[in-house]
Each structure stands twice: as structure tokens, then as C-alpha cells.
Write an enzyme that holds these catalytic residues in place. Structure first.
Site, mmCIF file in Angstrom:
data_model
loop_
_atom_site.group_PDB
_atom_site.id
_atom_site.type_symbol
_atom_site.label_atom_id
_atom_site.label_comp_id
_atom_site.label_asym_id
_atom_site.label_seq_id
_atom_site.Cartn_x
_atom_site.Cartn_y
_atom_site.Cartn_z
ATOM 1 N N SER A 73 -6.666 -2.595 0.155
ATOM 2 C CA SER A 73 -7.937 -2.640 0.875
ATOM 3 C C SER A 73 -8.643 -3.983 0.695
ATOM 4 O O SER A 73 -8.400 -4.715 -0.268
ATOM 5 C CB SER A 73 -8.872 -1.541 0.368
ATOM 6 O OG SER A 73 -8.288 -0.272 0.518
HETATM 7 N N1 SAH Z 1 -5.608 2.046 -3.425
HETATM 8 C C1 SAH Z 1 -4.524 1.293 -2.874
HETATM 9 C C2 SAH Z 1 -4.603 1.247 -1.374
HETATM 10 C C3 SAH Z 1 -3.311 1.601 -0.766
HETATM 11 S S1 SAH Z 1 -3.337 1.968 0.966
HETATM 12 C C4 SAH Z 1 -4.402 -0.078 -3.489
HETATM 13 O O1 SAH Z 1 -5.281 -0.484 -4.260
HETATM 14 O O2 SAH Z 1 -3.423 -0.757 -3.215
HETATM 15 C C5 SAH Z 1 -3.217 3.740 0.963
HETATM 16 C C6 SAH Z 1 -2.058 4.341 0.240
HETATM 17 O O3 SAH Z 1 -2.081 5.742 0.501
HETATM 18 C C7 SAH Z 1 -0.684 3.867 0.680
HETATM 19 O O4 SAH Z 1 0.009 3.377 -0.428
HETATM 20 C C8 SAH Z 1 -0.012 5.105 1.252
HETATM 21 O O5 SAH Z 1 1.373 5.170 1.019
HETATM 22 C C9 SAH Z 1 -0.749 6.201 0.524
HETATM 23 N N2 SAH Z 1 -0.695 7.505 1.181
HETATM 24 C C10 SAH Z 1 -0.676 7.796 2.507
HETATM 25 N N3 SAH Z 1 -0.618 9.128 2.711
HETATM 26 C C11 SAH Z 1 -0.591 9.692 1.473
HETATM 27 C C12 SAH Z 1 -0.532 11.037 1.011
HETATM 28 N N4 SAH Z 1 -0.477 12.083 1.855
HETATM 29 N N5 SAH Z 1 -0.531 11.254 -0.321
HETATM 30 C C13 SAH Z 1 -0.589 10.221 -1.206
HETATM 31 N N6 SAH Z 1 -0.651 8.926 -0.832
HETATM 32 C C14 SAH Z 1 -0.652 8.659 0.491
#
Ligand code: SAH
Length: 226
Positions: A73
Site C-alpha cells: 500500500s
Molecule cells: N499489508 C500488505 C498489503 C498487501 S496487498 C503489505 O504491507 O504488503 C493485499 C494482500 O491481501 C495481498 O498480498 C493478497 O494476496 C492478500 N489477499 C487477497 N485476498 C486474500 C484473502 N482472501 N485472504 C488473505 N489474504 C488475501
């Protein structure tokens, strides 16, 4: 004492985050990141969490690719969501969407324990390696579908989602302790999404508090809500 070669870049990024807080304060009710959140942002090396080709861009106030079609993000959004969680140092927090582990590392400086669920095993494994390299030991990672939260660790004092469901999965509010805060982007992919901040009172009633228009990757997986 070692000096941080990126100290100036980190301060510049913090100044941009300050400007974004000021610009959005009318919507978020949050005029400035507090001292604890500022210190955490300065202390966690974002450049260590992004893939090598993007290292030089880690000090820009924008999202970056982390592989598997996912993004880390924008730093302002990390700061805002963390601020809205209003964490205290003895609390436990659940994160949905570990990604590269950066947000989890920021939370880990502010809370006693972070439990984080990621659906892509490779991302979870890389996050685990990065967190271990940095000596972050109070983050517990799990691979699974975050629609279900992580019941084994419930209740949580705070819950943060970094991927957007179309609607709030009921499990998240169920796993929030009385007095707990939940911050999540909600809305259909490609449609309008709003950052929502829920507060659960002592009687277990939850109400949404604030909203900001945002754009997050979708929460994918089995228990898909329509
Ligand atoms: N907090 C993270 C942001 C990652 S973007 C950081 O600091 O890098 C959002 C993340 O949510 C992605 O890695 C994606 O794979 C994950 N995601 C998407 N759907 C999901 C689900 N149903 N359960 C768990 N994670 C999920």
C-alpha cells in the site's frame, strides 16, 4: 553508531504523509499521524520489503508491486490505517492480507502481537523471511483465506484488512473484542471502495465511524461475498 543512509528520504516521505493527512482530515477526522505511528514509520525499512527492482522507489508515497499481482500500500494509507487502529502496546491485532509484511512490521512496533493471514503461500513465506531478517518476532503468519479471519487467535483488540471485500465478512466483527477497532476497505473491485473504521462497544455493538475513498486489491478466495 551506524547512520541511516536513507534518513533524509524517510523524513521527506513523512512530510508527504503529513500533507496527505492534512488534505484528507475533513473525511478521516485524523489531522496528523501520532508520535508512535511516526516513529514506527521511520523505523521500519520499507525498502527491505519490496522486490529488488523497486528498492529505490521505496521512499515514494505510492503503492509498489510485490509480485503475484499484489501491491504494497501507499505509505500514507499504511500510516492512516495504523493511526485509525489506535493501538496500545499491550494489544493484539489481526491483519488480513500479509503481502510483503511491511504493514505487519509497522503494527508489530505498536502492539504486543500481530497475527497476519495471507492467501498466497509464496508471499507469506517471503514476508516471514524478511521479518526474520529484521528481527521482528511478534508477528505470527498464517496461510489461509482471510474471509474467515483467524478464529484460533480471537478475540483481537484490533483488526486491519489490506485487501477489499465487497461487504464486511461477519467473521471479522465476531472476532473483534469489545472496545476493539476494525479498519478495512470495503467495496466491489473496480467500483467505489471506502475505508471504514468500526468500533465495537462494551456491549458488543459495532458501528462504522469514518470513511475515505480508496482503491485496494480485492479480497479473493472461497467464501466470496457477492
Ligand atoms: N499489508 C500488505 C498489503 C498487501 S496487498 C503489505 O504491507 O504488503 C493485499 C494482500 O491481501 C495481498 O498480498 C493478497 O494476496 C492478500 N489477499 C487477497 N485476498 C486474500 C484473502 N482472501 N485472504 C488473505 N489474504 C488475501
Amino acid at each position: 553508531m551506524t547512520t541511516d543512509p536513507h534518513a533524509d528520504a524517510r523524513q521527506r516521505l513523512l512530510a508527504e504523509i503529513d500533507a496527505d493527512f492534512a488534505d484528507t482530515a475533513a473525511d478521516t477526522g485524523c489531522a496528523r499521524a501520532g508520535d508512535a505511528v511516526r516513529a514506527a514509520l521511520l523505523a521500519v525499512p520499507r525498502e527491505r520489503f519490496v522486490p529488488a527492482p523497486w528498492r529505490d522507489d521505496a521512499f515514494d508515497n505510492r503503492p509498489l508491486p510485490i509480485g503475484h499481482g499484489q501491491t504494497i500500500s501507499q505509505p500514507f494509507i499504511v500510516a492512516l490505517m495504523t493511526e485509525l487502529l489506535a493501538l496500545r502496546s499491550h494489544e493484539r491485532v489481526l491483519e488480513i492480507g500479509t503481502g510483503c509484511g511491511y504493514q505487519a512490521a509497522v503494527l508489530a512496533r505498536l502492539a504486543r502481537q500481530v497475527v497476519s493471514v495471507e492467501i498466497v503461500p509464496e508471499l507469506s513465506a517471503r514476508a516471514a523471511a524478511t521479518l526474520a531478517e529484521l528481527g521482528v518476532h511478534n508477528v505470527e503468519l498464517h496461510v489461509g483465506d482471510g474471509h474467515a479471519g483467524w478464529p484460533a487467535g480471537a478475540p483481537y483488540d484490533a483488526i486491519i484488512a489490506t485487501a477489499a471485500p465487497a461487504q464486511l465478512p461477519p467473521a471479522w466483527l465476531e472476532q473483534l473484542a469489545p472496545g476493539g477497532r476494525l479498519v478495512a476497505p470495503i467495496g466491489a473491485h473496480g467500483g467505489a471502495q471506502w475505508l471504514q473504521c468500526w468500533h465495537k462497544d462494551a456491549l458488543g455493538r459495532a458501528t462504522p465511524r469514518r470513511a475515505l475513498a480508496v482503491r485496494f486489491v480485492p479480497l479473493v478466495g472461497g467464501a466470496r461475498d457477492t
